[in-house]
Design a protein around this motif. Structure first.
Motif, short mmCIF file in Angstrom:
data_model
loop_
_atom_site.label_atom_id
_atom_site.label_comp_id
_atom_site.label_asym_id
_atom_site.label_seq_id
_atom_site.Cartn_x
_atom_site.Cartn_y
_atom_site.Cartn_z
N LEU A 1 -38.71 4.45 54.77
CA LEU A 1 -38.67 3.01 55.05
C LEU A 1 -38.04 2.31 53.85
O LEU A 1 -38.53 2.42 52.73
CB LEU A 1 -40.07 2.45 55.31
N GLN B 1 -35.38 -2.43 57.01
CA GLN B 1 -36.02 -3.73 57.16
C GLN B 1 -35.39 -4.74 56.22
O GLN B 1 -35.42 -4.56 55.00
CB GLN B 1 -37.51 -3.58 56.88
N ARG C 1 -41.72 4.81 51.24
CA ARG C 1 -41.61 3.43 51.70
C ARG C 1 -41.48 2.56 50.45
O ARG C 1 -42.41 2.51 49.64
CB ARG C 1 -42.83 3.00 52.52
N ARG D 1 -35.57 -5.52 65.96
CA ARG D 1 -35.88 -6.93 65.80
C ARG D 1 -34.74 -7.57 65.03
O ARG D 1 -34.40 -7.16 63.93
CB ARG D 1 -37.19 -7.16 65.03
N ALA E 1 -36.95 -1.45 52.61
CA ALA E 1 -37.11 -2.88 52.87
C ALA E 1 -36.31 -3.68 51.86
O ALA E 1 -36.56 -3.57 50.64
CB ALA E 1 -38.59 -3.27 52.80
N ASP E 2 -35.36 -4.46 52.36
CA ASP E 2 -34.53 -5.33 51.52
C ASP E 2 -33.89 -4.53 50.39
O ASP E 2 -33.97 -4.88 49.21
CB ASP E 2 -35.38 -6.47 50.95
N CYS F 1 -38.35 -12.13 57.05
CA CYS F 1 -37.38 -12.85 57.89
C CYS F 1 -37.93 -14.23 58.19
O CYS F 1 -39.11 -14.37 58.55
CB CYS F 1 -37.10 -12.08 59.18
N ARG G 1 -35.26 -3.68 61.66
CA ARG G 1 -35.89 -5.00 61.64
C ARG G 1 -35.06 -5.94 60.78
O ARG G 1 -34.92 -5.75 59.58
CB ARG G 1 -37.31 -4.93 61.08
N CYS G 2 -34.51 -6.95 61.41
CA CYS G 2 -33.86 -8.07 60.73
C CYS G 2 -32.75 -7.62 59.78
O CYS G 2 -32.58 -8.18 58.70
CB CYS G 2 -34.89 -8.91 59.99
N CYS G 3 -32.00 -6.61 60.17
CA CYS G 3 -30.75 -6.26 59.48
C CYS G 3 -29.64 -7.02 60.20
O CYS G 3 -28.92 -6.46 61.04
CB CYS G 3 -30.53 -4.75 59.49
N THR H 1 -36.66 3.69 59.00
CA THR H 1 -36.87 2.26 59.19
C THR H 1 -36.04 1.51 58.16
O THR H 1 -36.15 1.75 56.95
CB THR H 1 -38.36 1.88 59.01
#
Length: 550
Positions: A253, A280, A232, A323, A255-256, A164, A302-304, A278
């Protein structure tokens, strides 16, 4: 655990080598795989121990050669130049290093191979369009699922860059306020601002298009690994099969990850024992729906930034972390059971909260954890969005009666006269608070001159101490938790500006039972730090309290 011994055991002097292969393999599993493999050179006893290591852990780093002075210029040394060094050997590609670690586990002829327990690989840069790299990752996952024992933990990070880019920005002040706080007044024209906005939009379109082209597609056989406990992964694209078999997966998890065809919802529905979720930087996820049979105990968002709705059963949730920008997503609770969240982290990145509608959304978010014991709150302005209206006398806002530890992080301007009132409103809603921590973020000021001299770098510091300034404190203001409960106060990156000194004096002079005071000063001259230290010592009511300064 296997106690087979693959090599001769020394008679005396080396007790560590007398342990069985399974114990030595578990010890080496706490090291990165390349360092664990170097243990083979210790002795004959350790030659085949790597086969007993049940973890493959590799991380790609961007190591650069140390420059050497040549002909009045800095350039890489001859050891990294094939035209100078005849024995030059190029660095081994990261993919080959991971392949070597996997092959090293099956090259020991006399040692039994331990079932693989964990696969952790972190790329510095990964190209999803590179067929060689994507094929290698597919082979790693296939190897892990075949060699797995009773449990398997997979952690694949394809990009170590920050996920982010939002910074903590205060509202644009007027000219007088910028002059009072020693900030430089920008001279941007409207045309320049429009060009910047257009370039930002074009850049976002280019980044999104390039991301779609370089996404790694996770193979479908991974979603049928019955031994998988932890997954993850990201950035990548998901295409789970119709029949997902992940009966033991409890930690996930993403992420992106691109949520094409509701892939995330389908994946979560196939994990009946999922307890830790999670998300992210999943920017194309607008709704998160968790099946009613799933009882999450930890939820991290986080930052979605485009997530609007979270539909889940939060009755068993213990840890919650958010976040992102404001407003936060709305939560649809499926049951009326009281919340059991004990630890909460709220990190509002981006611009300072000022809109009344967004303040209401933040107030509704606090209803999720009325029984929390630990709260971390971070925003552009310290306490902003919470002290201004949320922690007011509105009866709809819950009192955090069980809160024991509170951490506030944000920016405090030099002459912010409302900071004491902001923190006071927060502390009035936390009657049982025992530990209060304040993290003061610095104000980043952009200067027109980009040339920095050596003496400017050495003399630069963040302290803003004025011994002749008058500290005006509110009279007759008593806070229950400070008088009877608060035993520890922490000040981190304390800069000694007027507003910070007023806040510190108010808190320390009101904390009657405080037993520990911790203060971490910002970078600055030692004489100025000493003056601030003596000033804080004089403010503490309990003179027998343990005080630490750094």
């Amino acid at each position: 655990m296997d106690c087979h011994q693959s090599g001769p055991v020394p008679a005396v002097g080396d007790r560590l080598s007398s342990l069985c292969d399974g114990v030595l393999g578990r010890i080496l599993s706490f090291l990165p795989s390349d360092e664990a493999a170097r243990a083979a050179v210790l002795s004959r006893r350790w030659r085949h121990i790597f086969a007993a290591v049940d973890v493959i852990s590799m991380k790609e780093t961007a190591e650069r050669p140390i420059p050497e002075w040549e002909d009045g210029d800095w350039s890489p040394g001859g050891y990294d130049r094939p035209d100078v060094d005849p024995f030059y050997v190029p660095s081994q590609p990261f993919v080959n290093r991971v392949n070597a670690a996997m092959l090293g586990r099956i090259r020991a002829p006399r040692a039994p191979i331990a079932p693989l327990r964990s696969l952790r690989v972190a790329f510095k840069e990964f190209e999803g369009t590179d067929a060689r790299s994507t094929t290698a990752v597919d082979e790693w996952l296939s190897y892990a699922t075949i060699q797995a024992g009773d449990e398997l933990h997979v952690d694949l990070c394809f990009d170590q860059e920050p996920f982010c880019e939002n910074t903590y920005a205060l509202r644009p002040p007027d000219v007088n306020e910028m002059v009072d706080n020693h900030m430089e007044v920008p001279d941007h024209d409207d045309d320049d601002m429009e060009e910047v906005e257009d370039s930002d939009d074009d850049m976002e379109d280019e980044v999104s298009a390039s991301t779609e082209e370089t996404e790694y597609l996770v193979p479908s056989f991974l979603f049928r690994c019955t031994a998988l406990r932890t997954l993850r992964i990201g950035p990548c694209s998901l295409n789970p099969p119709a029949a997902i078999s992940l009966p033991l997966l409890d930690t996930l998890l993403l992420a992106d990850v691109s949520d094409k065809n509701a892939a995330i919802k389908w994946l979560v529905s196939g994990c009946p024992r999922l307890a830790d979720l999670t998300l992210q930087a999943c920017n194309n996820v607008t709704k998160l729906s968790v099946p009613h049979t799933t009882r999450l105990r930890r939820l991290v968002l986080r930052c979605c930034h485009y997530l609007e709705v979270v539909d889940a059963d939060l009755s068993e949730l213990r840890v919650f972390e958010y976040r992102g920008i404001v407003p936060p997503p709305s939560f649809r609770r499926r049951t009326n059971n009281p919340s059991r969240i004990t630890s909460c982290v709220l990190d509002f990145c981006g611009e300072e909260v000022s809109d009344p509608g967004n303040l209401v959304r933040i107030r509704n978010l606090f209803h999720l954890f009325p029984s929390a014991t630990h709260l971390q709150l971070k925003s552009a302005r310290l306490g902003a969005g919470v002290g201004h209206g949320v922690f007011s006398s509105a009866p709809a806002f819950p009192v955090l009666a069980t809160l024991r530890e509170l951490e506030l992080t944000g920016i405090v301007l030099d002459k912010d006269t409302t900071i004491i009132a902001t923190v006071t409103r927060i502390l009035e809603r936390t009657p049982s608070l025992e530990i209060l921590s304040l993290f003061f973020m610095p104000v980043l000021v952009e200067t027109k001159s980009k040339t920095l001299h050596k003496e400017d770098i050495v003399n630069e510091h963040w302290l803003k101490y004025d011994p002749y300034a008058t500290l005006i404190l509110p009279v007759g203001k008593k806070i229950r938790c400070l008088r009877k409960k608060t035993k520890e106060i922490n000040l981190v990156h304390y800069q000694g500006a007027l507003a910070q000194r007023m806040l510190a004096k108010f808190l320390l002079c009101s904390a009657a039972v405080v037993g520990e005071v911790f203060c971490d000063f910002a970078k600055g001259p030692l004489t100025m730090q000493t003056q601030l230290m003596e000033e804080i010592r004089g403010w503490v009511m309990n003179k027998s309290a343990n005080m630490m300064f750094f």
